[in-house]
Write an enzyme that holds these catalytic residues in place. Structure first.
Site, PDB file in Angstrom:
ATOM      1  N   GLU A  48       0.877  -1.184   0.000  1.00 19.67           N
ATOM      2  CA  GLU A  48       0.000   0.000   0.000  1.00 19.67           C
ATOM      3  C   GLU A  48       0.908   1.226   0.000  1.00 19.67           C
ATOM      4  O   GLU A  48       0.971   1.995   0.953  1.00 19.67           O
ATOM      5  CB  GLU A  48      -0.977   0.024   1.179  1.00 19.67           C
ATOM      6  CG  GLU A  48      -2.065   1.089   0.960  1.00 19.67           C
ATOM      7  CD  GLU A  48      -3.017   1.318   2.109  1.00 19.67           C
ATOM      8  OE1 GLU A  48      -3.577   0.350   2.627  1.00 19.67           O
ATOM      9  OE2 GLU A  48      -3.191   2.501   2.459  1.00 19.67           O
ATOM     10  N   HIS A  77       2.083   4.624  -1.946  1.00 21.63           N
ATOM     11  CA  HIS A  77       1.403   5.536  -2.862  1.00 21.63           C
ATOM     12  C   HIS A  77       2.341   6.436  -3.656  1.00 21.63           C
ATOM     13  O   HIS A  77       3.475   6.691  -3.250  1.00 21.63           O
ATOM     14  CB  HIS A  77       0.424   6.398  -2.078  1.00 21.63           C
ATOM     15  CG  HIS A  77      -0.609   5.588  -1.348  1.00 21.63           C
ATOM     16  ND1 HIS A  77      -1.476   4.746  -1.985  1.00 21.63           N
ATOM     17  CD2 HIS A  77      -0.885   5.483  -0.022  1.00 21.63           C
ATOM     18  CE1 HIS A  77      -2.270   4.167  -1.088  1.00 21.63           C
ATOM     19  NE2 HIS A  77      -1.923   4.581   0.102  1.00 21.63           N
ATOM     20  N   HIS A 124      -9.297   0.823  -0.943  1.00 22.25           N
ATOM     21  CA  HIS A 124      -8.573   1.792  -0.120  1.00 22.25           C
ATOM     22  C   HIS A 124      -9.556   2.843   0.385  1.00 22.25           C
ATOM     23  O   HIS A 124     -10.506   3.185  -0.312  1.00 22.25           O
ATOM     24  CB  HIS A 124      -7.481   2.452  -0.985  1.00 22.25           C
ATOM     25  CG  HIS A 124      -6.603   3.378  -0.220  1.00 22.25           C
ATOM     26  ND1 HIS A 124      -6.922   4.706  -0.012  1.00 22.25           N
ATOM     27  CD2 HIS A 124      -5.413   3.169   0.395  1.00 22.25           C
ATOM     28  CE1 HIS A 124      -5.952   5.263   0.706  1.00 22.25           C
ATOM     29  NE2 HIS A 124      -5.027   4.360   0.971  1.00 22.25           N
ATOM     30  N   ASP A 146       2.053   1.999   3.915  1.00 17.01           N
ATOM     31  CA  ASP A 146       1.163   3.130   3.628  1.00 17.01           C
ATOM     32  C   ASP A 146       2.018   4.390   3.436  1.00 17.01           C
ATOM     33  O   ASP A 146       1.693   5.467   3.919  1.00 17.01           O
ATOM     34  CB  ASP A 146       0.099   3.346   4.713  1.00 17.01           C
ATOM     35  CG  ASP A 146      -1.083   4.179   4.212  1.00 17.01           C
ATOM     36  OD1 ASP A 146      -1.084   4.569   3.021  1.00 17.01           O
ATOM     37  OD2 ASP A 146      -2.007   4.442   5.006  1.00 17.01           O
TER      38      ASP A 146
HETATM   39 MN    MN Z   1      -3.087   4.438   1.987  1.00 18.80          MN
END
Ligand code: MN
Length: 322
Positions: free
Chosen positions: A11, A13, A164, A285
């Protein structure tokens, strides 16, 4: 200090100039200082990102556009065009560092047939590993019949859909006078967990038994609730006849979760015990969670060597065919 386990993270980005306008919609959900820094960090695919990965043993990162992307676009043609652009852009970045990066496709769900076609193009032609969906699209959730074409295509391609968090289409009264609850602290968990339950209870996994759904944030608190889902479902106002399996059985068959943004031994243990050691995958994340926090935590978490290897890389490798 614990040894550094080799990792895959999924995850993680990125951002590109055409999508900053959409990303601004989450500015209200997070600290303004963090938001400004994130726009810059998200656009780096080089030294800075790779150094952060190297420091905690991430060998491969599966990249995804930071939300909400075109899911917040009301012009369907523009959404379809921009999603395609995002996937081409990502494929170019992956080609520059093929040994370090993989990616999830961005899809314009305003046009479900086009989204299914774009998923197929992204997987077959661009080598992406599935899709990341940022919550609802103009009020539509993935349990809606019109998205059958997408579930069918994802099942045929045998790729996962990662749901998400993003905001719901309205601001429910329960958040009134509590802006801190609006966003990652709480409302995103409620919204995303609810989205997943809509899909499950709509029977999507009976129609597409091979469908694969990933949730971040240790399963958005759902693993904690499995016993209660099973116990209340038979006496709910819909009744067990509407599904072939018990709710928990779909979680063990169709769901995976990542540790993105949740670095807690208790939550990790719960997710593994509830879903199985094959269902939980390490993620950071990035850049919204600090890699050092996530990496040092998982390296020292109370897991067997076998569990740690599965969570850190083996499960992702087999699910995403890396
Ligand atoms: Mn995220």
């Amino acid at each position: 200090m614990s040894a550094i386990t080799r990792k895959i993270a999924l995850e993680e980005h990125f951002m590109m100039p055409e999508f900053i306008e959409y990303f601004q919609k989450v500015a209200a959900n997070i600290d303004p200082g963090l938001y400004d820094k994130a726009v810059d960090v998200l656009q780096d695919f080089g030294e800075r990102r790779l150094a952060a990965m190297d420091a905690i043993g991430i060998e491969r990162a599966v990249l995804s556009l930071s939300g909400p992307g075109v899911q917040a676009e009301f012009d369907t043609a523009k959404a379809v065009r921009l999603a395609r652009r995002a996937n081409d852009f990502l494929a170019e970045r992956l080609a520059e560092s093929p040994s370090r990066y993989d990616g999830f496709a961005h899809l314009a769900l305003q046009e479900p047939g086009a989204a299914a076609d774009e998923l197929e193009r992204a997987v077959r032609e661009l080598g992406l590993r599935g899709a990341m969906i940022n919550g609802q699209t103009n009020g539509a959730y993935l349990d809606d019949d019109r998205f059958s074409v997408l579930w069918e295509r994802a099942s045929d391609l045998d790729v996962p859909i990662y749901i998400h968090p993003y905001n719901p289409p309205d601001v429910p009264y329960m958040y009134r006078n509590h802006p801190e609850l609006w966003g990652p602290l709480w409302s995103w968990t409620v919204e995303t967990g609810n989205h997943a339950l809509r899909i499950l209870f709509a029977g999507v996994f009976d129609r597409y038994p091979n469908a694969k759904l990933i949730l971040g944030h240790m399963g958005e608190a759902l693993p904690f609730q499995l016993w209660r889902f099973d116990s209340r479902w038979p006496i709910s106002n819909s009744g067990p006849a509407a599904l072939k399996l018990k709710p928990s059985e779909y979680f063990k068959r169709n769901f995976w979760c990542t540790t993105a943004g949740v670095c807690s031994d208790a939550s990790l243990r719960c997710a593994i015990d509830a879903l199985g050691a094959d269902r939980v995958m390490f993620s950071v994340d990035y850049p919204f969670e600090r890699p050092a926090v996530a990496g040092e935590w998982i390296d020292a978490a109370p897991l067997t060597d076998e569990e740690r290897a599965k969570v850190c890389s083996e499960n992702a490798k087999s699910l995403l065919k890396l």
